[in-house]
Design an enzyme around this catalytic site. Structure first.
Site, PDB file in Angstrom:
ATOM      1  N   GLY A   1       1.270  -4.710   1.654  1.00 28.35           N
ATOM      2  CA  GLY A   1       0.710  -4.536   2.981  1.00 28.35           C
ATOM      3  C   GLY A   1       1.533  -5.310   3.985  1.00 28.35           C
TER       4      GLY A   1
ATOM      5  N   GLY B   1       1.206  -9.083   2.733  1.00 29.44           N
ATOM      6  CA  GLY B   1       1.154  -9.494   1.338  1.00 29.44           C
ATOM      7  C   GLY B   1       1.128  -8.342   0.368  1.00 29.44           C
TER       8      GLY B   1
ATOM      9  N   LYS C   1      -5.688  -8.079  -1.378  1.00 33.59           N
ATOM     10  CA  LYS C   1      -4.436  -8.349  -0.675  1.00 33.59           C
ATOM     11  C   LYS C   1      -4.218  -9.848  -0.744  1.00 33.59           C
ATOM     12  CE  LYS C   1      -3.565  -6.441   3.296  1.00 33.59           C
ATOM     13  NZ  LYS C   1      -3.477  -6.196   4.755  1.00 33.59           N
TER      14      LYS C   1
ATOM     15  N   ASP D   1      -0.359  -1.365  13.032  1.00 31.32           N
ATOM     16  CA  ASP D   1       0.615  -1.004  11.996  1.00 31.32           C
ATOM     17  C   ASP D   1       0.307   0.389  11.452  1.00 31.32           C
ATOM     18  OD1 ASP D   1       2.870  -1.393  10.425  1.00 31.32           O
ATOM     19  OD2 ASP D   1       1.771  -2.388   8.810  1.00 31.32           O
TER      20      ASP D   1
END
Length: 167
Positions: free
Chosen positions: A34, A37, A54, A149
């Protein structure tokens, strides 16, 4: 590989985490990376279910600012409860390493799906994925959140289900 924090974590490091326990969770396999991480599939030993975790890169553990951003991401995403957004269950730390526990949405990303089909999806399928992502974005915007994102690799496409925004 480098993540959004500029931290480097080699692919082998992700595999070395298999079997590691974080609180009541046991990491079973890496799923991907991600923005902040590595994401793992894990067993929730308390509730007997599969989850995604995550994990903040080890190199960012001593960085109070990175840990604060990580917590902020988890808190913001946890405000959402929508079928087209991956649900956040918890945010925790283990020996100074932050992790987010979330819904396990299995399936290829929109990016992986398109690549597997020669780089293109049939327009009706693509339109369905985009519509689901837009519903998730609308819910985020209604809650005062901006994704920051958005890209095909952050849209999970479960087989037989509606697409979900991740990360």
């Amino acid at each position: 590989m480098e993540d959004a924090l500029g931290a480097r974590e080699e692919p082998a490091a992700a595999h070395s985490m298999i079997g590691v326990a974080l609180g009541s969770y046991r990491l079973t396999r890496p799923l991907g990376r991600g923005g902040m991480g590595v994401v793992y599939e894990a067993d929730d030993l308390s509730l007997g279910r599969k989850v995604a975790i995550k994990l903040l890169p080890r190199s960012a553990c001593g960085d109070a600012q990175a840990l604060a951003r990580f917590r902020l991401e988890a808190r913001a995403a946890a405000r959402l409860n929508h079928p087209n957004v991956v649900s956040i269950y918890d945010v925790k730390e283990d020996e100074g390493r932050g992790y987010i526990v979330m819904e396990l949405a299995l399936g290829p990303s929109a990016d992986e799906l398109a690549r597997a089909r020669g780089g293109r999806l049939p327009w009706r399928e693509a339109a369905g994925i985009v519509a689901a992502a837009c519903r998730g974005l609308a819910a985020a915007h209604a809650a005062g959140l901006i994704h920051r994102d958005l890209k095909p690799s952050n849209v999970i496409c479960p087989e037989g289900g509606s697409a979900k925004l991740a990360d």
